[in-house]
Design a protein around this motif. Structure first.
Motif, PDB file in Angstrom:
ATOM      1  N   UNK A   1       0.835  -1.194   0.000  1.00  0.00           N
ATOM      2  CA  UNK A   1       0.000   0.000   0.000  1.00  0.00           C
ATOM      3  C   UNK A   1       0.874   1.248   0.000  1.00  0.00           C
TER       4      UNK A   1
ATOM      5  N   UNK B   1       0.141   5.248   1.378  1.00  0.00           N
ATOM      6  CA  UNK B   1      -0.755   6.205   2.013  1.00  0.00           C
ATOM      7  C   UNK B   1      -0.069   7.562   2.032  1.00  0.00           C
TER       8      UNK B   1
ATOM      9  N   UNK C   1      -0.022  11.240   4.106  1.00  0.00           N
ATOM     10  CA  UNK C   1      -0.420  11.892   5.345  1.00  0.00           C
ATOM     11  C   UNK C   1      -0.087  13.384   5.255  1.00  0.00           C
TER      12      UNK C   1
ATOM     13  N   UNK D   1      -2.886  15.349   9.271  1.00  0.00           N
ATOM     14  CA  UNK D   1      -2.701  14.115  10.039  1.00  0.00           C
ATOM     15  C   UNK D   1      -3.462  12.911   9.545  1.00  0.00           C
ATOM     16  N   UNK D   2      -4.477  13.107   8.759  1.00  0.00           N
ATOM     17  CA  UNK D   2      -5.292  11.976   8.315  1.00  0.00           C
ATOM     18  C   UNK D   2      -4.582  11.189   7.231  1.00  0.00           C
ATOM     19  N   UNK D   3      -4.504   9.901   7.384  1.00  0.00           N
ATOM     20  CA  UNK D   3      -3.877   9.046   6.377  1.00  0.00           C
ATOM     21  C   UNK D   3      -4.848   8.810   5.231  1.00  0.00           C
TER      22      UNK D   3
ATOM     23  N   UNK E   1      -5.601   6.840   1.733  1.00  0.00           N
ATOM     24  CA  UNK E   1      -5.250   5.675   0.931  1.00  0.00           C
ATOM     25  C   UNK E   1      -4.990   6.105  -0.518  1.00  0.00           C
TER      26      UNK E   1
ATOM     27  N   UNK F   1      -3.418   0.063  -3.544  1.00  0.00           N
ATOM     28  CA  UNK F   1      -3.139  -1.262  -3.039  1.00  0.00           C
ATOM     29  C   UNK F   1      -2.707  -2.127  -4.208  1.00  0.00           C
TER      30      UNK F   1
ATOM     31  N   UNK G   1       3.681   7.131   3.160  1.00  0.00           N
ATOM     32  CA  UNK G   1       4.016   5.862   3.806  1.00  0.00           C
ATOM     33  C   UNK G   1       3.763   4.698   2.859  1.00  0.00           C
TER      34      UNK G   1
ATOM     35  N   UNK H   1       4.334  -0.797   8.542  1.00  0.00           N
ATOM     36  CA  UNK H   1       4.570   0.470   7.868  1.00  0.00           C
ATOM     37  C   UNK H   1       6.056   0.797   7.777  1.00  0.00           C
TER      38      UNK H   1
ATOM     39  N   UNK I   1      -8.664   5.716   7.156  1.00  0.00           N
ATOM     40  CA  UNK I   1      -8.267   6.271   8.439  1.00  0.00           C
ATOM     41  C   UNK I   1      -9.060   7.527   8.810  1.00  0.00           C
ATOM     42  N   UNK I   2      -9.230   7.694  10.106  1.00  0.00           N
ATOM     43  CA  UNK I   2      -9.805   8.902  10.635  1.00  0.00           C
ATOM     44  C   UNK I   2      -8.734   9.957  10.835  1.00  0.00           C
ATOM     45  N   UNK I   3      -9.122  11.134  11.297  1.00  0.00           N
ATOM     46  CA  UNK I   3      -8.170  12.236  11.459  1.00  0.00           C
ATOM     47  C   UNK I   3      -7.255  12.078  12.665  1.00  0.00           C
TER      48      UNK I   3
END
Lengths: 117, 114
Positions: free
Chosen positions: A35, A37, A39, A43-45, A47, A50, A91, A107, B105-107
């Protein structure tokens, strides 16, 4: 051992440059998933993609492209014509099934990309 | 559709206290995972729950516990807080536990332990 290595800690480019983020993985499993990701500073990862271990086709999505090579255990990510909004930590991650047949997501440490105007 | 939500956004606690973090998954998702992300590092897996049962546990002490409710929301509890527990706690939801089930994912909840 299962491991994901992102050797580039920080990358800084000027807007419109192309940039490649490296990801090298280690796994004993024949079936696994990789994967990417993103960020952003919030702060929210987020997607991005995949890829399973049986599908080595490269993928392109707009300015993003991914190069998966099992021979070198690499899953690199290229951003073409980078933009300031691409600035984030990226990531790479690997999923495998542990001894209890439950999946675990491992990760890398992330690559911080700064795109300067 | 609403994404993964977490509360609170920020939290400040002192050593020895206890904290509860909450997560609501995307509608239709039955699995929730918790991760700890220390500044400058990737997320570390803490727990995964599916249909209210624990399906995976990372290398965290027993001070960390979690549960999942019938509506698939989840709580992460941390007892006897240590300074080293200061981190961003991320919740991720997925439809199931298959590797093809993408985690969203959430924040996050940023916990500061003083």
């Amino acid at each position: 051992a299962q491991k994901v290595t992102q050797a580039q800690t920080e990358i800084s480019v000027v807007e419109k440059e192309d940039v490649t983020l490296d990801c090298v993985y280690e796994t004993r499993d024949t079936t696994y998933y990789l994967f990417w990701y993103k960020q952003p500073p919030s702060g929210e990862l987020v997607f991005l993609i995949r890829r399973n271990s049986f599908d080595e086709q490269n993928e392109i999505s707009g300015r993003y492209s991914w190069n998966f090579q099992k021979s070198t255990s690499s899953f690199n990510f290229t951003i073409t014509a980078s933009q300031v909004v691409d600035s984030a930590v990226y990531f790479c991650a690997l999923i495998f099934l542990n001894a209890g047949n439950n999946r675990k997501l491992i990760w890398g440490l992330g690559t911080s990309l700064a795109v300067n105007p | 559709d609403a994404g993964v939500t977490q509360s609170p956004t920020h939290l400040i606690k002192t050593r020895g206290q206890q904290v509860t973090l909450r997560c609501s998954p995307i509608s239709g998702h039955k699995s929730v995972s918790w991760y700890q992300q220390v500044l400058g590092q990737g997320p570390q897996f803490i727990f995964q729950y599916y249909e209210k049962e624990e399906r995976g546990r990372g290398n965290f002490p027993d001070r960390f516990s979690a549960r999942q409710f019938p509506n698939y929301s989840s709580e992460l509890n941390v007892n006897a807080l240590l300074l080293g527990d200061s981190a961003l706690y991320l919740c991720a939801s997925s439809f199931g536990t298959s590797p093809t089930d993408t985690q969203y994912f959430g924040p996050g909840t940023r916990l500061t332990v003083l």
